[in-house]
Design a protein around this motif. Structure first.
Motif, PDB file in Angstrom:
ATOM      1  N   GLN A 153       5.167   4.629  -1.914  1.00 53.01           N
ATOM      2  CA  GLN A 153       4.960   5.062  -0.543  1.00 53.01           C
ATOM      3  C   GLN A 153       4.974   6.516  -0.317  1.00 53.01           C
ATOM      4  O   GLN A 153       5.744   7.238  -0.825  1.00 53.01           O
TER       5      GLN A 153
ATOM      6  N   ARG B 239       9.568  10.682   3.479  1.00 48.44           N
ATOM      7  CA  ARG B 239      10.342   9.519   3.599  1.00 48.44           C
ATOM      8  C   ARG B 239      11.305   9.521   5.007  1.00 48.44           C
ATOM      9  O   ARG B 239      11.638  10.750   5.323  1.00 48.44           O
TER      10      ARG B 239
ATOM     11  N   THR C 106       6.947   7.385   5.360  1.00 48.89           N
ATOM     12  CA  THR C 106       7.541   6.563   6.002  1.00 48.89           C
ATOM     13  C   THR C 106       8.043   7.276   7.313  1.00 48.89           C
ATOM     14  O   THR C 106       8.932   8.301   6.824  1.00 48.89           O
TER      15      THR C 106
ATOM     16  N   LEU D  46       2.166   0.134   2.637  1.00 49.88           N
ATOM     17  CA  LEU D  46       1.710   1.443   2.544  1.00 49.88           C
ATOM     18  C   LEU D  46       1.661   2.089   4.152  1.00 49.88           C
ATOM     19  O   LEU D  46       1.153   3.100   4.103  1.00 49.88           O
TER      20      LEU D  46
END
Length: 316
Positions: free
Chosen positions: A281, A215, A284, A120
């Motif tokens: 997620q 992301r 990132t 996470l």
């Protein structure tokens, strides 16, 4: 000889093509060659020998003195696979065998780790090796990569040069065979091509609006550029992030796909599947300062540049 494992896969096949373009033609391709659809990824490339992945460890022990470099890219990469025993065997233990033979035969090694090791992101996305043992992956795939990274860092004996690359969300040519695990760019292109519209996962986290999950998307051409630079560099061993260094939203990505396809935007939202919802997620972003600090200075594609190149040259 240069060995590329995962040779008929997405990144491996692109890497072989890049090596060929730089006149490295004595390539040992390692993979499972049973799938004809994947084999076309290496059709026309200059390869000296194909070795089944189950035979490779024995082959390497016998022929290691002839090998100049190994790119160990092959792995079981399905993040929804929960066969821990299989993932441990294919990703962790197999890589240990490659590592030990690289020490025995003094072969430099670059291997594929994964940003899935970050879980996470509660400990951030820095490739500080002192922090790596703390990471908590969200799935067995990420854990299998994490287990090897931690093991590698603990070893007293290491290859003369080695690098583990934590790949973030890689997209680009030759990923068509990955099914559900293919990039969102690939899925968006096909969905828009077939329906003139794109459905994105709804956010189930109040901190993120629908489509604004983020992301670090990195174009495969940038990934293979880094791999070859490391082969030429051969110093500063360790574990490194490999992303674009810039988190972008799924909306940004989808808009870029519509633009590259020259189609009007039509975006809606669906619930995230329950089997991945609690392990999803929402953000990132690779801290790329470590790779930059050892001298890598080539500019990465922006998301828009990468998506346009991928779609215009390889999909349309």
């Amino acid at each position: 000889m240069i060995v590329v494992t995962g040779a008929v896969g997405f990144i491996g096949s692109q890497l072989i093509e890049k090596l060929n373009n730089e006149n490295f033609n004595d390539i040992i391709a390692v993979d499972n060659f049973d799938r004809e659809d994947k084999n076309k990824n290496i059709a026309g490339l200059k390869i000296s020998k194909r070795i089944d992945r189950d035979q490779f460890i024995n082959w390497l022990d016998l022929n290691g003195q002839k090998v100049e470099f190994i790119f160990h890219i092959g792995a079981k990469t399905d993040t929804t696979l929960f066969d821990v025993e299989l993932l441990t065997k294919m990703n962790t233990e197999y890589t240990k065998s490659v590592w030990k033979l690289c020490i025995k035969h003094q072969i430099p090694l670059v291997y594929a780790s994964s940003a899935a090791t970050y879980g996470l992101g509660e400990f951030g996305y820095d490739d500080n090796e002192e922090e790596i043992p703390k990471l908590k992956p969200l799935n067995p795939y990420g854990q299998s990569k994490q287990d090897f990274d931690v093991w590698a860092l603990e070893q007293d004996k290491k290859p003369l040069f080695w690098v583990g690359l934590k790949f973030f969300n890689v997209y680009g040519p030759n990923e068509y065979h990955k099914g559900r695990m293919a990039s969102v760019v690939w899925h968006a292109y096909n969905q828009i091509k077939n329906t003139d519209a794109m459905k994105l996962f709804r956010s189930h986290n109040p901190e993120f609006k629908d489509g604004e999950q983020m992301r670090d998307f990195v174009y495969v051409k940038d990934v293979v550029d880094v791999c070859l630079w490391l082969m030429h560099h051969r110093k500063d061993s360790g574990i490194y992030n490999l992303g674009s260094g810039k988190a972008r939203t799924f909306l940004d990505l989808t808009k870029a796909v519509f633009k590259a396809m020259d189609k009007p935007e039509d975006i809606s939202f669906i619930d995230t599947p329950e089997d991945i919802r609690d392990k999803y997620q929402y953000f990132t972003e690779a801290n790329m300062s470590k790779l930059v600090s050892i001298g890598y200075n080539k500019k990465f594609h922006t998301l828009e540049e990468g998506v346009d190149d991928y779609i215009s040259k390889f999909l349309i």
